[in-house]
Design a protein around this motif. Structure first.
Motif, PDB file in Angstrom:
ATOM      1  N   PRO A   1       0.811  -1.218   0.000  1.00 14.69           N
ATOM      2  CA  PRO A   1       0.000   0.000   0.000  1.00 14.69           C
ATOM      3  C   PRO A   1       0.845   1.268   0.000  1.00 14.69           C
ATOM      4  N   GLY A   2       2.050   1.182   0.551  1.00 19.17           N
ATOM      5  CA  GLY A   2       2.891   2.370   0.658  1.00 19.17           C
ATOM      6  C   GLY A   2       3.681   2.704  -0.590  1.00 19.17           C
ATOM      7  N   GLY A   3       3.743   1.799  -1.538  1.00 23.62           N
ATOM      8  CA  GLY A   3       4.462   2.056  -2.780  1.00 23.62           C
ATOM      9  C   GLY A   3       5.970   1.986  -2.660  1.00 23.62           C
ATOM     10  N   GLY A   4       6.452   1.353  -1.627  1.00 20.89           N
ATOM     11  CA  GLY A   4       7.894   1.241  -1.424  1.00 20.89           C
ATOM     12  C   GLY A   4       8.489   0.074  -2.184  1.00 20.89           C
ATOM     13  N   PRO A   5       9.805  -0.120  -2.052  1.00 20.22           N
ATOM     14  CA  PRO A   5      10.469  -1.225  -2.744  1.00 20.22           C
ATOM     15  C   PRO A   5      10.164  -2.577  -2.101  1.00 20.22           C
ATOM     16  N   LEU A   6      10.401  -3.625  -2.847  1.00 22.65           N
ATOM     17  CA  LEU A   6      10.160  -4.993  -2.379  1.00 22.65           C
ATOM     18  C   LEU A   6      11.292  -5.515  -1.486  1.00 22.65           C
ATOM     19  N   ARG A   7      12.467  -4.945  -1.594  1.00 25.49           N
ATOM     20  CA  ARG A   7      13.641  -5.453  -0.881  1.00 25.49           C
ATOM     21  C   ARG A   7      13.435  -5.609   0.623  1.00 25.49           C
ATOM     22  N   PRO A   8      12.825  -4.639   1.338  1.00 28.84           N
ATOM     23  CA  PRO A   8      12.615  -4.839   2.777  1.00 28.84           C
ATOM     24  C   PRO A   8      11.747  -6.050   3.105  1.00 28.84           C
ATOM     25  N   VAL A   9      10.843  -6.418   2.208  1.00 29.80           N
ATOM     26  CA  VAL A   9      10.014  -7.604   2.447  1.00 29.80           C
ATOM     27  C   VAL A   9      10.894  -8.848   2.452  1.00 29.80           C
ATOM     28  N   TRP A  10      11.815  -8.927   1.506  1.00 24.23           N
ATOM     29  CA  TRP A  10      12.734 -10.070   1.459  1.00 24.23           C
ATOM     30  C   TRP A  10      13.641 -10.093   2.686  1.00 24.23           C
ATOM     31  N   GLU A  11      14.137  -8.918   3.078  1.00 28.57           N
ATOM     32  CA  GLU A  11      15.003  -8.846   4.257  1.00 28.57           C
ATOM     33  C   GLU A  11      14.251  -9.266   5.521  1.00 28.57           C
ATOM     34  N   ALA A  12      13.034  -8.762   5.676  1.00 24.49           N
ATOM     35  CA  ALA A  12      12.229  -9.101   6.855  1.00 24.49           C
ATOM     36  C   ALA A  12      11.884 -10.589   6.868  1.00 24.49           C
ATOM     37  N   SER A  13      11.587 -11.136   5.707  1.00 23.73           N
ATOM     38  CA  SER A  13      11.288 -12.570   5.617  1.00 23.73           C
ATOM     39  C   SER A  13      12.523 -13.400   5.975  1.00 23.73           C
ATOM     40  N   GLY A  14      13.687 -12.928   5.564  1.00 24.86           N
ATOM     41  CA  GLY A  14      14.925 -13.609   5.934  1.00 24.86           C
ATOM     42  C   GLY A  14      15.153 -13.583   7.437  1.00 24.86           C
ATOM     43  N   PHE A  15      14.856 -12.446   8.063  1.00 24.94           N
ATOM     44  CA  PHE A  15      14.982 -12.363   9.520  1.00 24.94           C
ATOM     45  C   PHE A  15      14.004 -13.306  10.216  1.00 24.94           C
ATOM     46  N   LEU A  16      12.790 -13.396   9.695  1.00 26.02           N
ATOM     47  CA  LEU A  16      11.820 -14.308  10.294  1.00 26.02           C
ATOM     48  C   LEU A  16      12.287 -15.749  10.151  1.00 26.02           C
ATOM     49  N   LEU A  17      12.892 -16.079   9.036  1.00 25.54           N
ATOM     50  CA  LEU A  17      13.451 -17.419   8.844  1.00 25.54           C
ATOM     51  C   LEU A  17      14.595 -17.675   9.829  1.00 25.54           C
ATOM     52  N   LEU A  18      15.473 -16.684  10.005  1.00 25.93           N
ATOM     53  CA  LEU A  18      16.558 -16.825  10.979  1.00 25.93           C
ATOM     54  C   LEU A  18      16.016 -16.945  12.391  1.00 25.93           C
ATOM     55  N   ALA A  19      14.987 -16.166  12.717  1.00 26.96           N
ATOM     56  CA  ALA A  19      14.383 -16.247  14.045  1.00 26.96           C
ATOM     57  C   ALA A  19      13.764 -17.621  14.275  1.00 26.96           C
ATOM     58  N   SER A  20      13.160 -18.172  13.239  1.00 25.35           N
ATOM     59  CA  SER A  20      12.582 -19.518  13.356  1.00 25.35           C
ATOM     60  C   SER A  20      13.668 -20.552  13.617  1.00 25.35           C
ATOM     61  N   ALA A  21      14.766 -20.445  12.885  1.00 24.63           N
ATOM     62  CA  ALA A  21      15.891 -21.358  13.105  1.00 24.63           C
ATOM     63  C   ALA A  21      16.455 -21.176  14.507  1.00 24.63           C
TER      64      ALA A  21
END
Length: 122
Positions: A71-91
């Motif tokens: 909705p904010g019209g920002g780049p997609l890169r932070p979504v990938w970074e945040a998803s990577g952090f969630l994956l690391l947190a899960s591990a």
């Protein structure tokens, strides 16, 4: 006849920066509570509760990144970074429950460093 070109200036999405800051803080507090595991009777409880809070902060980071992107019209890169952090947190949670400190501790240090880096870039 001169034409004027309008440019759109993207405003920063403050929730994203707040979510990254919260995640960074919770990871740092996890390191502090890990030290309490060795010295205090309540250290295990504090570290366990902190793990849940850190995981929730990682999920908030994903939510903020998606809101900044779609909705904010920002780049997609932070979504990938945040998803990577969630994956690391899960591990990290799995490794902590399995009592594998030889991977759990270095991964926690790496997560803190990456989170500080993500915060500095915002």
């Amino acid at each position: 006849m001169a034409t004027t070109r309008t440019t759109t200036v993207r405003r920063p999405f403050p929730l994203l920066r707040i979510a990254i800051a919260l995640q960074t803080l919770t990871i740092f507090l996890q390191a502090a509570s890990a030290g309490l595991l060795l010295t205090a009777s309540y250290g295990e409880t504090l570290h366990s509760v902190g793990a849940r809070v850190m995981y929730a902060a990682s999920m908030l980071y994903v939510l903020a990144a998606v809101l900044a992107w779609k909705p904010g019209g920002g780049p997609l890169r932070p979504v990938w970074e945040a998803s990577g952090f969630l994956l690391l947190a899960s591990a990290q949670v799995v490794l902590g429950i399995a009592h594998v400190p030889s991977v759990h501790l270095p991964l926690g240090v790496a997560m803190f460093g990456l989170s500080v880096l993500a915060l500095a870039r915002r």
